[in-house]
Design a protein around this motif. Structure first.
Motif, PDB file in Angstrom:
ATOM      1  N   UNK A  45       3.928  -4.434  -7.195  1.00 23.82           N
ATOM      2  CA  UNK A  45       4.045  -3.023  -7.605  1.00 23.82           C
ATOM      3  C   UNK A  45       2.761  -2.286  -7.236  1.00 23.82           C
ATOM      4  N   UNK A  46       1.602  -2.932  -7.411  1.00 26.75           N
ATOM      5  CA  UNK A  46       0.352  -2.216  -7.083  1.00 26.75           C
ATOM      6  C   UNK A  46       0.194  -2.018  -5.577  1.00 26.75           C
ATOM      7  N   UNK A  47       0.801  -2.902  -4.779  1.00 29.78           N
ATOM      8  CA  UNK A  47       0.791  -2.676  -3.321  1.00 29.78           C
ATOM      9  C   UNK A  47       1.626  -1.439  -3.005  1.00 29.78           C
ATOM     10  N   UNK A  48       2.780  -1.325  -3.663  1.00 31.84           N
ATOM     11  CA  UNK A  48       3.632  -0.149  -3.443  1.00 31.84           C
ATOM     12  C   UNK A  48       2.930   1.114  -3.936  1.00 31.84           C
ATOM     13  N   UNK A  49       2.258   0.997  -5.088  1.00 29.62           N
ATOM     14  CA  UNK A  49       1.536   2.179  -5.620  1.00 29.62           C
ATOM     15  C   UNK A  49       0.471   2.658  -4.634  1.00 29.62           C
ATOM     16  N   UNK A 103       2.222   4.651  -2.062  1.00 28.19           N
ATOM     17  CA  UNK A 103       2.756   5.919  -2.581  1.00 28.19           C
ATOM     18  C   UNK A 103       1.675   6.982  -2.773  1.00 28.19           C
ATOM     19  N   UNK A 104       0.416   6.585  -2.545  1.00 28.87           N
ATOM     20  CA  UNK A 104      -0.642   7.605  -2.562  1.00 28.87           C
ATOM     21  C   UNK A 104      -0.464   8.579  -1.393  1.00 28.87           C
ATOM     22  N   UNK A 105       0.311   8.072  -0.386  1.00 24.71           N
ATOM     23  CA  UNK A 105       0.657   8.929   0.761  1.00 24.71           C
ATOM     24  C   UNK A 105       2.079   9.430   0.540  1.00 24.71           C
ATOM     25  N   UNK A 106       2.220  10.744   0.434  1.00 22.85           N
ATOM     26  CA  UNK A 106       3.552  11.329   0.202  1.00 22.85           C
ATOM     27  C   UNK A 106       4.239  11.522   1.559  1.00 22.85           C
ATOM     28  N   UNK A 107       5.070  10.549   1.930  1.00 22.78           N
ATOM     29  CA  UNK A 107       5.667  10.535   3.266  1.00 22.78           C
ATOM     30  C   UNK A 107       7.074   9.946   3.187  1.00 22.78           C
ATOM     31  N   UNK A 108       7.972  10.362   4.066  1.00 25.00           N
ATOM     32  CA  UNK A 108       9.312   9.756   4.079  1.00 25.00           C
ATOM     33  C   UNK A 108       9.252   8.240   4.215  1.00 25.00           C
ATOM     34  N   UNK A 140      -2.847  -7.129   3.482  1.00 28.79           N
ATOM     35  CA  UNK A 140      -3.763  -6.044   3.867  1.00 28.79           C
ATOM     36  C   UNK A 140      -3.342  -5.455   5.220  1.00 28.79           C
ATOM     37  N   UNK A 141      -2.958  -6.371   6.161  1.00 27.98           N
ATOM     38  CA  UNK A 141      -2.492  -5.895   7.474  1.00 27.98           C
ATOM     39  C   UNK A 141      -1.248  -5.026   7.297  1.00 27.98           C
ATOM     40  N   UNK A 142      -0.298  -5.536   6.506  1.00 28.16           N
ATOM     41  CA  UNK A 142       0.953  -4.810   6.317  1.00 28.16           C
ATOM     42  C   UNK A 142       0.703  -3.437   5.707  1.00 28.16           C
ATOM     43  N   UNK A 143      -0.102  -3.388   4.656  1.00 27.33           N
ATOM     44  CA  UNK A 143      -0.357  -2.119   3.958  1.00 27.33           C
ATOM     45  C   UNK A 143      -1.081  -1.143   4.876  1.00 27.33           C
ATOM     46  N   UNK A 144      -2.059  -1.654   5.609  1.00 30.42           N
ATOM     47  CA  UNK A 144      -2.836  -0.778   6.503  1.00 30.42           C
ATOM     48  C   UNK A 144      -1.953  -0.179   7.585  1.00 30.42           C
ATOM     49  N   UNK A 145      -1.043  -1.009   8.153  1.00 27.27           N
ATOM     50  CA  UNK A 145      -0.133  -0.516   9.203  1.00 27.27           C
ATOM     51  C   UNK A 145       0.909   0.462   8.631  1.00 27.27           C
ATOM     52  N   UNK A 146       1.391   0.202   7.411  1.00 29.54           N
ATOM     53  CA  UNK A 146       2.361   1.125   6.800  1.00 29.54           C
ATOM     54  C   UNK A 146       1.686   2.456   6.477  1.00 29.54           C
TER      55      UNK A 146
END
Ligand code: RIB
Ligand code: CA
Length: 315
Positions: A200-204, A207-212, A301-307
């Protein structure tokens, strides 16, 4: 030089994240997608693949519809895991584009044979298309550069039966053909993917970026997290497919062993079970590299950074 990859996929929530990761990673070029039954019907996953590509401004990537059913087993889909539409609570516009005319397994043959030792095949669904391609044109075994497979559970419990992982359980006969083909295979089993929980904290953080893109990831993974909580008491969700994709260009995420791996196609309780002969009792040549150690936060970290990068590019 970027790797040319083909995704054979059943989108599917984690498959959709693998497609997005491929699009967000300059280390790979997504040449095309072949779709396969699994998380949802072939018709549904084909629509989903087209919709995801259009949603991510990547409708230039061709989609080829693959096999409708397993080779021998009856159809098994996973609405409880991925939702009726295959994408959880996420809703995408119906795609304007259509799949190519060529069949998915014929696309695999044509691509691999026309570019010897160039194509990296990333198989993140049941292996029906690849087994069919091997039977139709056995020479793809020598001409494919490498095959990354998400599937199996070596020393880990199954996620579909007590022993079997979903992709190998849905079409164990296809897995048997592929595992015994001699292709240069790298297996990403549940042993490592279950160490990489999207929290959930990875998703949070996303979600700091408001994007489709971040809204799509939130809507898709919320359903997936509910499944993991209800069925497996996991806080978060296991994103098997993007992890498999990441290994194509960041292999250091995992540690590997060259092993003799097989899949049970007997009709008992072990159907679809994958196992490694760690002591090589039968003195066989290893048939695949198996990821058995993992650095979870390196992948996440790679996944989150790329997303985050993709989300900002599609604001
Ligand atoms: O067991 C997990 C695998 O089965 C993943 O590829 C998931 O998308 C489903 O296809
Ligand atoms: Ca999948």
């Amino acid at each position: 030089m970027p790797k040319h990859i083909i995704l054979d996929t059943d989108p599917g929530i984690d498959d959709s994240l693998a497609i997005l990761l491929a699009l967000a990673s300059p280390e790979v070029v997504l040449d095309g997608i072949s779709t396969i039954h699994g998380n949802a019907s072939t018709a549904q996953v084909t629509t989903n693949a087209l919709a995801i590509l259009e949603f991510a401004n990547a409708s230039h990537v061709p989609v080829y519809r693959g096999c409708e059913l397993p080779l021998v087993q009856p159809s098994l889909l996973a609405p409880e895991t991925h939702g009726g539409n295959g994408l959880g609570y996420a809703k995408l516009s119906a795609p304007q584009s259509r799949p190519q005319v060529k069949h998915g397994s014929d696309y695999l043959i044509e691509s691999i044979m026309s570019s010897p030792n160039e194509i990296t095949l990333v198989a993140i669904g049941p292996l029906t298309n690849i087994a069919m391609a091997i039977r139709k044109e056995p020479r793809i075994v020598q001409n494919v550069k490498e095959v990354f497979i998400m599937g199996g559970a070596i020393q880990h419990t199954g996620n579909t039966t007590a022993l079997a992982e979903f992709n190998t359980y849905v079409d164990p006969h296809a897995a048997h053909i592929v595992f015994h083909s001699g292709m240069p295979m790298i297996l990403t089993p549940l042993d490592v993917t279950y160490e990489c929980i999207f929290l959930k904290e990875d998703l949070d953080r996303l979600l700091k970026i408001d994007s489709p893109i971040t809204k799509f990831i939130a809507d898709a993974t919320r359903f997936y997290m509910e499944f993991h909580d209800e069925y497996q008491k996991i806080d978060g969700c296991v994103i098997n497919d993007p992890m498999t994709l990441a290994l194509t260009f960041m292999p250091e995420i995992c540690d590997y062993q060259n092993l003799v791996v097989d899949v049970d196609i007997s009709t008992g309780v072990g159907l679809g079970n994958t196992f490694a002969d760690f002591y090589n009792y039968e003195k066989k040549q290893p048939n695949m590299k198996v990821a058995l150690g993992v650095r979870p936060r390196m992948f996440m970290e790679l996944f989150l950074e790329r997303m985050e990068k993709l989300a900002k590019s599609l604001l």
